[in-house]
Motif scaffolding. Structure first.
Motif, PDB file in Angstrom:
ATOM      1  N   ASP A 196       0.832  -1.201   0.000  1.00 32.45           N
ATOM      2  CA  ASP A 196       0.000   0.000   0.000  1.00 32.45           C
ATOM      3  C   ASP A 196       0.868   1.253   0.000  1.00 32.45           C
ATOM      4  O   ASP A 196       1.779   1.388   0.823  1.00 32.45           O
ATOM      5  N   ASN A 234      -3.617   4.335  -2.749  1.00 30.12           N
ATOM      6  CA  ASN A 234      -4.482   4.855  -1.687  1.00 30.12           C
ATOM      7  C   ASN A 234      -4.387   6.375  -1.651  1.00 30.12           C
ATOM      8  O   ASN A 234      -3.338   6.933  -1.333  1.00 30.12           O
ATOM      9  N   ARG A 236     -13.237   6.293   2.040  1.00 30.38           N
ATOM     10  CA  ARG A 236     -12.339   6.638   0.941  1.00 30.38           C
ATOM     11  C   ARG A 236     -12.624   8.049   0.449  1.00 30.38           C
ATOM     12  O   ARG A 236     -13.688   8.605   0.693  1.00 30.38           O
ATOM     13  N   LYS A 287     -10.296  -1.460  -6.214  1.00 25.59           N
ATOM     14  CA  LYS A 287      -8.965  -1.536  -5.610  1.00 25.59           C
ATOM     15  C   LYS A 287      -7.928  -1.501  -6.734  1.00 25.59           C
ATOM     16  O   LYS A 287      -7.762  -2.481  -7.461  1.00 25.59           O
ATOM     17  N   GLY A 318      -0.363  -0.760  -4.244  1.00 24.41           N
ATOM     18  CA  GLY A 318      -1.784  -0.497  -4.024  1.00 24.41           C
ATOM     19  C   GLY A 318      -2.014   0.991  -3.848  1.00 24.41           C
ATOM     20  O   GLY A 318      -1.447   1.621  -2.951  1.00 24.41           O
ATOM     21  N   TYR A 330      -8.281  -7.072  -7.614  1.00 23.84           N
ATOM     22  CA  TYR A 330      -7.482  -5.865  -7.799  1.00 23.84           C
ATOM     23  C   TYR A 330      -7.478  -5.509  -9.285  1.00 23.84           C
ATOM     24  O   TYR A 330      -7.360  -6.385 -10.139  1.00 23.84           O
TER      25      TYR A 330
END
Length: 336
Positions: free
Chosen positions: A46, A172, A206, A143, A170, A103
């Motif tokens: 992440d 974010n 989010r 994702k 990942g 993903y």
């Protein structure tokens, strides 16, 4: 004779230790190239980038030369997109028939590489490789992962042990209010009742924009096939200091998908409070606590389409961030 025997042993010992000393002058382990992108329990690494209204962001990915001695030459490491590993991760991690949970590989229009190579100069064992992003319009209901690979080249050796020559990044985005909230004080009632509420332990929120977040309504879980139909968007309006010296203000709640049958509507006044405290035992840490007090109703119209159920959700949600005040880079200062 005895003297000759002792002299012979001493000469052997000298040769042995001399060879050992010479051995330390050479590289004991091959110098290999890898990323510093440790994989978490979710199977990816992440990375966190603050939301910007124009969508731009950047990330510095460390590229490493391993070995027992310092890197003694200039190395041009070729970096490319890995189009294979993500598929294998998805098929191993998620149940058959649940591609909605997979993903997703970040499309090319959302990132650029300033250079196709990472130049590691002699004397340096770590060099950051810059990745530029423009994430405006990215649907964070999915994702997203940017899978990278150290490409093969005769000028260096890749560290393939445990996939260290790969980086599954990942994506974010975060703002001041996004993150994981404790929701054990949020009660979910069948509308018209006041007993036997359902409770969810936490909610991941989010980014929508700089002042807004979204989460899924009531007890709709993160892996529900219809989760996108139940998005609750919460906007933090301008606040002011309250009697306790904390920032407080009102919240605006609306439905994420206007065409959805979820019928998400706020009830009464919804508010927030932002609290900043020094850590009790670690003076270099600040505790940033966000408390939401809200009530809203929604309709579950997908579990049993012929018999939709209206729920009343009320209570508080709390998130805490710990920030290391000794680190000037905020992305690094937040204790993710």
């Amino acid at each position: 004779m005895k003297k000759l025997y002792i002299l012979g042993i001493m000469s052997v010992v000298c040769v042995f230790f001399g060879s050992c000393n010479d051995e330390w002058k050479e590289e004991l382990h091959s110098q290999m190239i890898s990323f510093k992108a440790p994989v978490g329990s979710n199977g990816v690494c992440d990375i966190y980038m603050r939301y910007q209204p124009d969508g731009t962001a950047s990330y510095e990915l460390p590229v490493i030369v391993s070995g027992t001695r310092d890197n003694g030459r200039n190395i041009n490491v070729k970096i490319g997109v890995d189009n294979d590993t993500l598929y294998h991760l998805n098929t191993e991690k998620f149940a058959v028939g649940r591609k909605d949970l997979w993903y997703r590989q970040l499309p090319e229009n959302f990132y650029t590489f300033p250079s196709e190579v990472c130049q590691i100069p002699a004397g340096e064992n770590v060099q950051n490789y810059t990745l530029n992003f423009n994430l405006k319009g990215l649907d964070l209901n999915e994702k997203w992962v940017l899978p990278l690979n150290v490409e093969e080249d005769p000028s260096y050796v890749r560290n393939i042990r445990k996939g260290w020559c790969k980086a599954l990044l990942g994506i974010n985005l975060y703002n001041d209010y996004s993150g994981t909230y404790s929701t054990t004080l949020m009660n979910i009632y069948v509308d018209g009742t006041t007993n036997d509420p359902a409770i969810v332990d936490n909610r991941v929120t989010r980014v929508v924009d700089n002042n807004s977040i979204f989460f899924y309504a009531g007890s709709v879980w993160e892996e529900d096939e219809n989760r996108s139909k139940y998005k609750v968007i919460v906007t933090f309006n301008e606040g002011e200091l309250n009697k306790d010296g904390n920032m407080a203000g009102s919240l605006t709640i609306k439905q994420g998908d206007p065409t959805s049958g979820a019928n998400i509507v706020p009830v009464g006044d919804c508010t927030y409070e932002l609290i900043v405290q020094k850590h009790e035992t670690k003076p270099y840490l600040e505790r940033h606590i966000t408390i939401l007090r809200l009530e809203y109703k929604y309709t579950d119209f997908t579990s049993d389409p012929k018999n939709p159920i209206i729920y009343d959700v009320k209570g508080s949600m709390t998130m805490e961030r710990q920030i290391n005040t000794l680190i000037p880079d905020q992305d690094q200062a937040i204790q993710w």
